[in-house]
Design a protein around this motif. Structure first.
Motif, mmCIF file in Angstrom:
data_model
loop_
_atom_site.group_PDB
_atom_site.id
_atom_site.type_symbol
_atom_site.label_atom_id
_atom_site.label_comp_id
_atom_site.label_asym_id
_atom_site.label_seq_id
_atom_site.Cartn_x
_atom_site.Cartn_y
_atom_site.Cartn_z
ATOM 1 N N GLU A 1 0.954 -1.228 0.017
ATOM 2 C CA GLU A 1 -0.006 -0.048 0.180
ATOM 3 C C GLU A 1 0.834 1.173 0.020
ATOM 4 O O GLU A 1 1.984 1.267 0.405
ATOM 5 C CB GLU A 1 -0.955 -0.033 1.144
ATOM 6 C CG GLU A 1 -1.808 -1.169 1.414
ATOM 7 C CD GLU A 1 -2.534 -1.007 2.763
ATOM 8 O OE1 GLU A 1 -3.350 -0.119 2.859
ATOM 9 O OE2 GLU A 1 -1.997 -1.721 3.708
ATOM 10 N N ARG A 2 0.199 2.434 -0.400
ATOM 11 C CA ARG A 2 0.980 3.538 -0.285
ATOM 12 C C ARG A 2 0.458 4.202 1.207
ATOM 13 O O ARG A 2 -0.700 4.512 1.247
ATOM 14 C CB ARG A 2 0.640 4.393 -1.429
ATOM 15 C CG ARG A 2 1.537 4.264 -2.385
ATOM 16 C CD ARG A 2 1.675 5.540 -3.450
ATOM 17 N NE ARG A 2 2.693 5.160 -4.531
ATOM 18 C CZ ARG A 2 3.795 5.708 -4.564
ATOM 19 N NH1 ARG A 2 4.155 6.114 -3.291
ATOM 20 N NH2 ARG A 2 4.524 5.182 -5.449
ATOM 21 N N LEU A 3 1.495 4.410 1.990
ATOM 22 C CA LEU A 3 1.009 4.522 3.626
ATOM 23 C C LEU A 3 1.953 5.873 3.976
ATOM 24 O O LEU A 3 2.920 6.025 3.504
ATOM 25 C CB LEU A 3 1.303 3.490 4.402
ATOM 26 C CG LEU A 3 0.644 2.069 4.120
ATOM 27 C CD1 LEU A 3 1.302 1.005 4.764
ATOM 28 C CD2 LEU A 3 -0.863 2.301 4.354
ATOM 29 N N ASP B 1 4.196 -2.965 3.206
ATOM 30 C CA ASP B 1 3.188 -3.506 3.751
ATOM 31 C C ASP B 1 2.950 -3.227 5.347
ATOM 32 O O ASP B 1 3.947 -3.025 6.040
ATOM 33 C CB ASP B 1 3.540 -5.060 3.768
ATOM 34 C CG ASP B 1 2.519 -5.772 4.724
ATOM 35 O OD1 ASP B 1 1.544 -6.579 3.902
ATOM 36 O OD2 ASP B 1 2.714 -6.228 6.085
ATOM 37 N N ARG B 2 1.668 -2.681 5.608
ATOM 38 C CA ARG B 2 1.634 -1.883 6.804
ATOM 39 C C ARG B 2 1.895 -2.961 8.057
ATOM 40 O O ARG B 2 2.480 -2.540 8.960
ATOM 41 C CB ARG B 2 -0.055 -1.679 7.059
ATOM 42 C CG ARG B 2 -0.254 -1.090 8.534
ATOM 43 C CD ARG B 2 -1.908 -0.986 8.418
ATOM 44 N NE ARG B 2 -2.384 -0.209 7.229
ATOM 45 C CZ ARG B 2 -2.481 1.218 7.574
ATOM 46 N NH1 ARG B 2 -1.856 1.789 8.818
ATOM 47 N NH2 ARG B 2 -2.911 2.101 6.690
ATOM 48 N N VAL C 1 5.695 3.112 -0.175
ATOM 49 C CA VAL C 1 5.323 1.784 -0.528
ATOM 50 C C VAL C 1 5.671 0.651 0.264
ATOM 51 O O VAL C 1 7.109 -0.051 0.025
ATOM 52 C CB VAL C 1 5.466 1.492 -2.102
ATOM 53 C CG1 VAL C 1 5.093 0.174 -2.618
ATOM 54 C CG2 VAL C 1 5.244 2.689 -2.847
ATOM 55 N N THR D 1 4.695 9.330 1.977
ATOM 56 C CA THR D 1 4.142 8.103 1.775
ATOM 57 C C THR D 1 5.409 7.259 1.256
ATOM 58 O O THR D 1 6.094 7.507 0.534
ATOM 59 C CB THR D 1 3.109 8.293 0.474
ATOM 60 O OG1 THR D 1 3.583 8.932 -0.603
ATOM 61 C CG2 THR D 1 1.824 9.045 1.113
#
Length: 235
Positions: free
Chosen positions: A71-73, A109-110, A107, A105
């Protein structure tokens, strides 16, 4: 041997899920109580919770490639989530926590990224003297690399220990003094980081504390290789 390892992992995962039920019940009881003494119990509960969670991640580590979602986080948001998770421990030691720098942000995995931050933050809290501070500092540099520095004011790491801090089971001079180190936290953080395309670096000088840097690249190399492998699987 593989079959035996799978059976052991299944047994461990089952035990962890069983033990999490009473831990969850204990947390609900503590949240319902408004007693100053509960905060002392909560910090000890948190230590048990963190150990159980770490063991769960260790059982999942061999299958990380199948338990991975990019995800972009917001990097600062990820840091805040872990600070909130470990807040009782920080309050017990009266540690001031601050976040500095430009948010960005990344890229990643949270779940697994938070696991890395948690191992680094746990170490920072463990070795920080009471009434000091912890700093999270983010920065963006060319070519679009993003840094997260986790900075403590602890005793620092002895120079001869620095090359070995990511080795499995290595506790170092500070770990022997505090007698609370397992030698697993940074080893697991480095193992996961190497798998998901994050670089870990340490900068420490006694007695001025330690800075642990996480470096993210805009294009995640792990995901690129994983997609290529998936696309090359014959139907």
């Amino acid at each position: 041997m593989k079959e035996a390892q799978l059976i052991e992992n299944d047994f461990t995962a089952s035990w962890i899920h069983e033990i999490k039920t009473p831990l969850t019940a204990m947390k609900l009881i503590m949240d319902a109580e408004h007693n100053p003494d509960i905060s002392k119990i909560e910090s000890e509960w948190l230590r048990i919770h963190l150990l159980v969670e770490r063991q769960l991640y260790m059982t999942r580590l061999p299958a990380l490639e199948s338990d991975y979602v990019l995800e972009r986080l917001s990097l600062q948001r990820l840091a805040i989530e872990e600070i909130q998770e470990l807040a009782p421990w920080c309050m017990e030691k009266n540690l001031a926590v601050s976040i500095e720098g430009q948010d960005a942000t990344v890229v990643t995995d949270r779940k697994w990224c938070r696991f890395i931050i948690r191992q680094i933050l746990t170490n920072a809290i463990k070795y920080s003297p009471s009434d000091t501070s912890l700093t999270f500092r983010t920065a963006v540099t060319e070519p679009e690399n993003v840094f997260l520095d986790i900075i403590d004011e602890g005793p620092g790491i002895q120079p001869h220990d620095l090359p070995r801090i990511f080795d499995k089971g290595f506790t170092g001079g500070n770990g022997r003094i505090h007698n609370a180190a397992t030698g697993l936290g940074l080893y697991l953080a480095q193992t996961v980081a190497a798998k998901i395309g994050i670089t870990l670096q340490v900068n420490s000088s006694q007695p001025q504390g330690t800075t642990m840097r996480m470096t993210f690249t805009d294009s995640n190399a792990f995901e690129t290789v994983r997609r290529e492998q998936v696309n090359n699987i014959p139907l």
